[in-house]
Design a protein around this motif. Structure first.
Motif, PDB file in Angstrom:
ATOM      1  N   THR A   1       2.238  -2.304  -2.918  1.00 45.97           N
ATOM      2  CA  THR A   1       1.297  -3.309  -2.434  1.00 45.97           C
ATOM      3  C   THR A   1       1.431  -4.523  -3.342  1.00 45.97           C
ATOM      4  OG1 THR A   1      -0.215  -1.588  -1.677  1.00 45.97           O
ATOM      5  CG2 THR A   1      -1.119  -3.811  -1.932  1.00 45.97           C
ATOM      6  N   THR A   2       1.686  -5.690  -2.758  1.00 54.53           N
ATOM      7  CA  THR A   2       1.863  -6.902  -3.562  1.00 54.53           C
ATOM      8  C   THR A   2       1.015  -8.044  -3.025  1.00 54.53           C
ATOM      9  OG1 THR A   2       3.735  -7.677  -2.244  1.00 54.53           O
ATOM     10  CG2 THR A   2       4.244  -6.315  -4.166  1.00 54.53           C
TER      11      THR A   2
ATOM     12  N   GLN B   1       2.195   3.245  -5.564  1.00 51.75           N
ATOM     13  CA  GLN B   1       1.663   4.594  -5.394  1.00 51.75           C
ATOM     14  C   GLN B   1       2.795   5.504  -4.953  1.00 51.75           C
ATOM     15  OE1 GLN B   1      -1.344   5.070  -2.387  1.00 51.75           O
ATOM     16  NE2 GLN B   1      -1.651   7.227  -2.875  1.00 51.75           N
TER      17      GLN B   1
ATOM     18  N   THR C   1       0.580  -3.065  -6.967  1.00 53.83           N
ATOM     19  CA  THR C   1       0.374  -1.670  -7.301  1.00 53.83           C
ATOM     20  C   THR C   1       1.505  -0.856  -6.688  1.00 53.83           C
ATOM     21  OG1 THR C   1      -0.990  -1.176  -5.356  1.00 53.83           O
ATOM     22  CG2 THR C   1      -2.152  -1.854  -7.376  1.00 53.83           C
TER      23      THR C   1
ATOM     24  N   GLN D   1       2.408  -4.883   2.125  1.00 52.45           N
ATOM     25  CA  GLN D   1       2.549  -3.476   1.793  1.00 52.45           C
ATOM     26  C   GLN D   1       3.878  -3.011   2.346  1.00 52.45           C
ATOM     27  OE1 GLN D   1      -1.153  -1.453   3.018  1.00 52.45           O
ATOM     28  NE2 GLN D   1      -1.299  -0.915   0.860  1.00 52.45           N
TER      29      GLN D   1
ATOM     30  N   LEU E   1      -0.984   6.419  -8.871  1.00 50.25           N
ATOM     31  CA  LEU E   1      -1.058   4.995  -8.529  1.00 50.25           C
ATOM     32  C   LEU E   1      -1.178   4.211  -9.816  1.00 50.25           C
ATOM     33  CD1 LEU E   1      -1.754   2.645  -6.417  1.00 50.25           C
ATOM     34  CD2 LEU E   1      -4.130   3.240  -6.880  1.00 50.25           C
ATOM     35  N   VAL E   2      -0.429   3.100  -9.903  1.00 55.57           N
ATOM     36  CA  VAL E   2      -0.476   2.271 -11.106  1.00 55.57           C
ATOM     37  C   VAL E   2      -0.454   0.798 -10.706  1.00 55.57           C
ATOM     38  CG1 VAL E   2       2.029   2.188 -11.461  1.00 55.57           C
ATOM     39  CG2 VAL E   2       0.516   1.930 -13.407  1.00 55.57           C
ATOM     40  N   GLN E   3      -1.151  -0.001 -11.484  1.00 54.28           N
ATOM     41  CA  GLN E   3      -1.061  -1.450 -11.347  1.00 54.28           C
ATOM     42  C   GLN E   3       0.165  -1.883 -12.139  1.00 54.28           C
ATOM     43  OE1 GLN E   3      -4.516  -3.631 -12.635  1.00 54.28           O
ATOM     44  NE2 GLN E   3      -3.481  -5.594 -12.482  1.00 54.28           N
ATOM     45  N   LEU E   4       1.049  -2.629 -11.515  1.00 49.91           N
ATOM     46  CA  LEU E   4       2.263  -3.075 -12.191  1.00 49.91           C
ATOM     47  C   LEU E   4       1.954  -4.257 -13.099  1.00 49.91           C
ATOM     48  CD1 LEU E   4       4.774  -2.865  -9.224  1.00 49.91           C
ATOM     49  CD2 LEU E   4       4.496  -1.245 -11.110  1.00 49.91           C
ATOM     50  N   THR E   5       2.661  -4.306 -14.218  1.00 52.76           N
ATOM     51  CA  THR E   5       2.506  -5.431 -15.127  1.00 52.76           C
ATOM     52  C   THR E   5       3.132  -6.666 -14.493  1.00 52.76           C
ATOM     53  OG1 THR E   5       4.597  -5.009 -16.237  1.00 52.76           O
ATOM     54  CG2 THR E   5       2.647  -3.886 -17.113  1.00 52.76           C
TER      55      THR E   5
ATOM     56  N   ALA F   1       0.407 -10.011  -8.420  1.00 48.12           N
ATOM     57  CA  ALA F   1      -0.351  -8.763  -8.523  1.00 48.12           C
ATOM     58  C   ALA F   1       0.343  -7.709  -7.676  1.00 48.12           C
ATOM     59  CB  ALA F   1      -1.784  -8.965  -8.043  1.00 48.12           C
TER      60      ALA F   1
END
Length: 120
Positions: free
Chosen positions: A108-109, A64, A62, A41, A87-91, A60
């Motif tokens: 956050t990865t 925020q 996100t 993070q 907040l979004v989940q990254l492609t 993976a």
């Protein structure tokens, strides 16, 4: 980026990270907040108009937005516009981030994943 064990006051970190970005010649600053195995993070600040150039995505992630507003650009044209609190989940494709205004976000990865066995 520096790493320090928690706990972390995100309100104070938002202010101090943005101040560091505003003082930076590149208009950006980031710190690694948490490292636990594959989990990371980071808090990242971008001065208005500053960007993180296109880069490969981790397995993976996100993002925020803690302050401000950012645009996430993707090669496929699936651009996203995020405001404070979103907040979004990254492609999983290459992407870049541009600040529409002075902004701070929590990234956050997951830097590695175990291969799942799908045996029958």
């Amino acid at each position: 980026m520096t790493y320090s064990p928690g706990p972390h006051d995100l309100s104070a970190l938002t202010r101090s990270t943005l101040e560091a970005a505003l003082d930076s010649p590149h208009g950006r600053h980031g710190d690694l907040l948490l490292r636990d195995g594959h989990l990371r993070q980071s808090i990242i600040a971008l001065k208005s108009g500053a960007q993180l150039a296109d880069h490969n995505a981790p397995p993976a992630a996100t993002l925020q937005v803690l302050l401000g507003a950012v645009d996430i650009t993707a090669g496929s044209g699936a651009d996203q516009h995020l405001e404070q609190g979103e907040l979004v989940q990254l492609t999983k494709e290459r992407h870049g981030v541009t600040a529409r205004e002075d902004s701070v976000f929590l990234l956050t990865t997951v830097t590695g994943v175990e291969e799942e066995s799908h045996g029958n």
